[in-house]
Design an enzyme around this catalytic site. Sequence first.
Site, PDB file in Angstrom:
ATOM      1  N   GLU A 233      -9.966   5.953   2.638  1.00 10.60           N
ATOM      2  CA  GLU A 233     -10.759   4.836   3.132  1.00 10.60           C
ATOM      3  C   GLU A 233      -9.799   3.729   3.506  1.00 10.60           C
ATOM      4  OE1 GLU A 233      -9.942   5.066  -0.012  1.00 10.60           O
ATOM      5  OE2 GLU A 233      -9.296   3.018  -0.439  1.00 10.60           O
TER       6      GLU A 233
ATOM      7  N   LYS B 281       0.814  -1.225   0.000  1.00 11.86           N
ATOM      8  CA  LYS B 281       0.000   0.000   0.000  1.00 11.86           C
ATOM      9  C   LYS B 281       0.844   1.271   0.000  1.00 11.86           C
ATOM     10  CE  LYS B 281      -4.221  -1.717   0.076  1.00 11.86           C
ATOM     11  NZ  LYS B 281      -5.126  -1.492  -1.072  1.00 11.86           N
TER      12      LYS B 281
ATOM     13  N   SER C 138       1.848  -9.588  -0.906  1.00  8.12           N
ATOM     14  CA  SER C 138       1.548  -8.156  -0.837  1.00  8.12           C
ATOM     15  C   SER C 138       1.626  -7.554   0.553  1.00  8.12           C
ATOM     16  CB  SER C 138       0.173  -7.897  -1.447  1.00  8.12           C
ATOM     17  OG  SER C 138      -0.800  -8.676  -0.778  1.00  8.12           O
TER      18      SER C 138
END
Lengths: 396, 261
Positions: free
Chosen positions: A109, A87, A376
Amino acid sequence: MAGDGGRYGEYGGQYVPETLMNAVIELDEAYHRYIRDPEFLRELDDLNHRYTGRPSMLYYADRMTRDLEGAKVYLKREDLNHTGAHKINNVIGQCLLAKRMGKTRVIAETGAGQHGVATATLAAYLGLECEVFMGEHDVERQALNVYRMELLGAKVHPVSSGTGVLKDAVNETLREWTNRVSDTHYVIGTVMGPAPFPEMVCEFQSVIGREVRKQIMEAEGRLPDCLVACVGGGSNAIGLFHEFIGDEGVRMVGCEAGGKGVDTERHAATMTKGSTGIFHGMKSLFCQNEYGQIAPVYSISAGLDYPGIGPEHAYLKAMDRAEYVAVTDDQAVDAFEYLSRTEGIIPAIESAHAIAYARELAPTMSKDDIIVVNLSGRGDKDVAAIARYRGRDIHD
Amino acid sequence: MTDHSKDLERVFSRRAFIPFVTCGDPDIETTERMVRAMAEAGADLIELGIPFSDPIAEGPVIQGADVRALSSGVTTDDIFDMAERVRADLDVPMLVMTYINPVFVYGSERFMDRCRRAGICAIIVPDMPYEQKQDLQPYCTEYGIRLISMIAPTSEDRISMIASEAEGFLYIVSSMGVTGVRTSFSSNLEDMVSAVRRSTDIPCAVGFGISTPEQARHMTDFADGAIVGSAIVRIVAEHGRDSVPYVADYVRRMREELDRE
């Protein structure tokens, strides 16, 4: 790259209220200007290296490979990034851009909390005000990440509207953006939303695929046979896939949340069960009913618990360039435990969906074949929830 | 079949009052009685909200109405059927307001055809900006449904582009943010309307946040109509199936204030 008006074939576009149009146009212009600006790119590369720790390793999973007795398995270690997931790649890009645009406040969000934590982290580093919207159900199941964001100086707003998960957090962040847009940038966490978000987030995440190309050439002297990544909105998958779209021999598989099974009502399998719609700023595929009401979705993974998918994925599927499979909660939890025991790496429950599929795929391939799985994120945030799934009452 | 495409022309012959109702809240029978009562109480144009699961332009009041309506099981078809029944014996202009997804998934052409057959004269789609309007415009034109454009406080340099192509009337968004009752409005509201008037002579109706007769009167001093949503939906939330007389009374008080010399 997206075509005119941010389109990927019929998908994409810019479906937002008039109140936001000048903001997305301003963002589109700023993005296309700075993404060619050497000074901006130098700052981006510098933070990726100095702050995140890039390049992330491409790790040969020797024990997993030997255990599965098939293709060689490599793991792209995005879990080792600062803040623990891919991210941050996108957040660094967007927050640097927000600064250049003169914005003083960022909103975001978050589902599992990883994107919220990454945004709060960069906001702290760059001196931006930060507010994060998170479904109340996710606030409960990811309590540690809520505290982490607060520790970083962000204000977390639990969202009780709708189903209280990621989709509702996006709704509320969009509403807040219409409320206060002039000094505020909305850091969207995945390759969704109105143009230029899908293209921009793809660009900032594509550092993953560019590194993989270089690393696998160094390690194996050739490109991989298959890329595997989990998909919710689809940012880590696009980050890995995008670089290889033109390489026809490279298969690409996205693993979406099958929840309790795609034949139940409890899943988030947009690609398997969804249909074309227009929502959250874009035309794409969504889980919805015959009247276009968005369906409540479910996954053990708060990060994959989303009823839509980025428009570029919808396009790659329509073009038959990428494949998408559903992985159930049970398979993901098994994979979570499997990777922990086999490699000593605890994956995020999101990434465990990709590991689960790789476990099935590798034995069907030859020993000379190569699979690259995007790991990830790391699983520290999920340990308590998985313990509860297995009947052990542990709380964060 | 009667042609309703000219309905909007008479709406703005006086200070127009345009009430909104979320169809199916708490059930479609109540909505039908309410639409009839609002027409009789002096509404010039009635905005029928087709509920959506994720109404991103709405504040908590209309979000709540959408949740109640969808839990009642109401569908887009039920709403068209209701409109058609009302229109069969009441001469009141009606438009629908909904999000792009319920229109797209229903089938944009089929949706506009159904609007026409139900006697609906226009449509408002808050998440479909000017740049995307070709998704719907050809079908709207074909079936005689006016596609209403919106102008927001942030529109600025976009006003002339939007206004010069607008049809029916222009929906002037009074404030930043989502729908909901307000005590203050954007400070440049009158300037927005003046800017619109420089590009078009079609009417302007102001919406978002209006709740009192005095606010509606003030808005129609410089604009042509006032749209009221959340204030009505709040009455429905409070009184449910018994809300019709309360809403009718509210519309009458609005009408009286707007008609005052």
